[in-house]
Scaffold this motif. Structure first.
Motif, short mmCIF file in Angstrom:
data_model
loop_
_atom_site.label_atom_id
_atom_site.label_comp_id
_atom_site.label_asym_id
_atom_site.label_seq_id
_atom_site.Cartn_x
_atom_site.Cartn_y
_atom_site.Cartn_z
N ASP A 278 0.82 -1.21 0.00
CA ASP A 278 0.00 0.00 0.00
C ASP A 278 0.85 1.26 0.00
O ASP A 278 0.33 2.36 -0.08
CB ASP A 278 -0.92 0.02 1.23
N HIS A 279 2.16 1.11 0.09
CA HIS A 279 3.04 2.27 0.22
C HIS A 279 3.82 2.59 -1.04
O HIS A 279 4.58 3.57 -1.05
CB HIS A 279 4.01 2.05 1.38
N ILE A 280 3.66 1.81 -2.08
CA ILE A 280 4.41 2.03 -3.31
C ILE A 280 3.43 2.32 -4.45
O ILE A 280 2.49 1.57 -4.67
CB ILE A 280 5.29 0.81 -3.64
N SER A 281 3.67 3.40 -5.14
CA SER A 281 2.77 3.83 -6.21
C SER A 281 3.18 3.23 -7.55
O SER A 281 4.30 2.72 -7.71
CB SER A 281 2.77 5.36 -6.32
N PHE A 282 2.28 3.32 -8.52
CA PHE A 282 2.59 2.87 -9.87
C PHE A 282 3.75 3.68 -10.45
O PHE A 282 4.54 3.16 -11.22
CB PHE A 282 1.36 2.98 -10.79
N ASP A 283 3.85 4.95 -10.08
CA ASP A 283 4.95 5.78 -10.56
C ASP A 283 6.30 5.27 -10.08
O ASP A 283 7.28 5.29 -10.83
CB ASP A 283 4.76 7.24 -10.12
N GLN A 284 6.35 4.80 -8.85
CA GLN A 284 7.60 4.25 -8.33
C GLN A 284 7.96 2.94 -9.04
O GLN A 284 9.13 2.68 -9.32
CB GLN A 284 7.49 4.02 -6.82
N ILE A 285 6.95 2.14 -9.35
CA ILE A 285 7.19 0.90 -10.10
C ILE A 285 7.70 1.23 -11.50
O ILE A 285 8.63 0.60 -12.00
CB ILE A 285 5.92 0.02 -10.15
N ARG A 286 7.11 2.26 -12.12
CA ARG A 286 7.56 2.67 -13.45
C ARG A 286 9.01 3.14 -13.41
O ARG A 286 9.80 2.81 -14.29
CB ARG A 286 6.68 3.78 -14.01
N ALA A 287 9.38 3.89 -12.38
CA ALA A 287 10.75 4.41 -12.27
C ALA A 287 11.77 3.28 -12.13
O ALA A 287 12.86 3.35 -12.69
CB ALA A 287 10.85 5.37 -11.09
N LEU A 288 11.43 2.24 -11.38
CA LEU A 288 12.36 1.14 -11.15
C LEU A 288 12.38 0.10 -12.27
O LEU A 288 13.42 -0.43 -12.61
CB LEU A 288 12.03 0.44 -9.83
N HIS A 289 11.20 -0.21 -12.81
CA HIS A 289 11.10 -1.32 -13.76
C HIS A 289 10.61 -0.94 -15.15
O HIS A 289 10.60 -1.77 -16.04
CB HIS A 289 10.19 -2.41 -13.19
N ALA B 209 -7.84 4.51 -3.79
CA ALA B 209 -7.72 5.66 -4.69
C ALA B 209 -8.86 6.64 -4.46
O ALA B 209 -8.69 7.85 -4.60
CB ALA B 209 -7.69 5.21 -6.15
N ASP B 210 -10.04 6.12 -4.11
CA ASP B 210 -11.16 7.00 -3.82
C ASP B 210 -10.91 7.81 -2.55
O ASP B 210 -11.37 8.94 -2.43
CB ASP B 210 -12.45 6.19 -3.64
N ARG B 211 -10.19 7.22 -1.61
CA ARG B 211 -9.91 7.90 -0.34
C ARG B 211 -8.72 8.84 -0.42
O ARG B 211 -8.64 9.81 0.31
CB ARG B 211 -9.67 6.89 0.77
N ARG B 212 -7.79 8.56 -1.30
CA ARG B 212 -6.59 9.39 -1.44
C ARG B 212 -6.50 9.91 -2.85
O ARG B 212 -6.78 9.20 -3.80
CB ARG B 212 -5.33 8.57 -1.17
N GLU B 213 -6.04 11.13 -2.98
CA GLU B 213 -5.92 11.71 -4.32
C GLU B 213 -4.82 11.00 -5.12
O GLU B 213 -4.99 10.73 -6.29
CB GLU B 213 -5.62 13.20 -4.18
N VAL B 214 -3.71 10.72 -4.48
CA VAL B 214 -2.60 10.09 -5.19
C VAL B 214 -2.34 8.73 -4.55
O VAL B 214 -1.81 8.65 -3.45
CB VAL B 214 -1.32 10.95 -5.13
N TYR B 215 -2.77 7.70 -5.23
CA TYR B 215 -2.50 6.34 -4.76
C TYR B 215 -2.45 5.42 -5.96
O TYR B 215 -3.34 5.46 -6.79
CB TYR B 215 -3.59 5.87 -3.79
N LYS B 216 -1.45 4.66 -6.03
CA LYS B 216 -1.25 3.68 -7.10
C LYS B 216 -1.50 4.30 -8.43
O LYS B 216 -2.40 4.53 -9.02
CB LYS B 216 -2.06 2.44 -6.88
#
Length: 70
Positions: free
Chosen positions: A21-32, A63-70
């Motif tokens: 729950d602590h890693i976003s899709f953007d972080q996955i994109r940056a690494l992989h 995602a509904d609860r947070r503006e920036v999530y995954k």
């Protein structure tokens, strides 16, 4: 959907990151280098269908609860 060939260790790491729950899709994109749609496709291929649906439900609800999530 085409994506680069990944070794099993990288696939495992991406799945672990996506389930976190602590890693976003953007972080996955940056690494992989995989975008959200590619991560979802990889998760669909490697998780059981019920596990995939539960993960998607959790990501959407969060995602509904947070503006920036995954």
């Amino acid at each position: 959907m085409k994506f680069k060939i990944l070794d099993p260790a990288a696939v495992g790491e991406i799945i672990e990151m996506a389930l976190s729950d602590h890693i976003s899709f953007d972080q996955i994109r940056a690494l992989h280098g995989l975008g959200p749609d590619q991560v979802k496709a990889l998760m669909r291929q490697n998780l059981k269908s019920g596990s995939y649906r539960a993960w998607r439900r959790r990501v959407r609800a969060f995602a509904d609860r947070r503006e920036v999530y995954k």
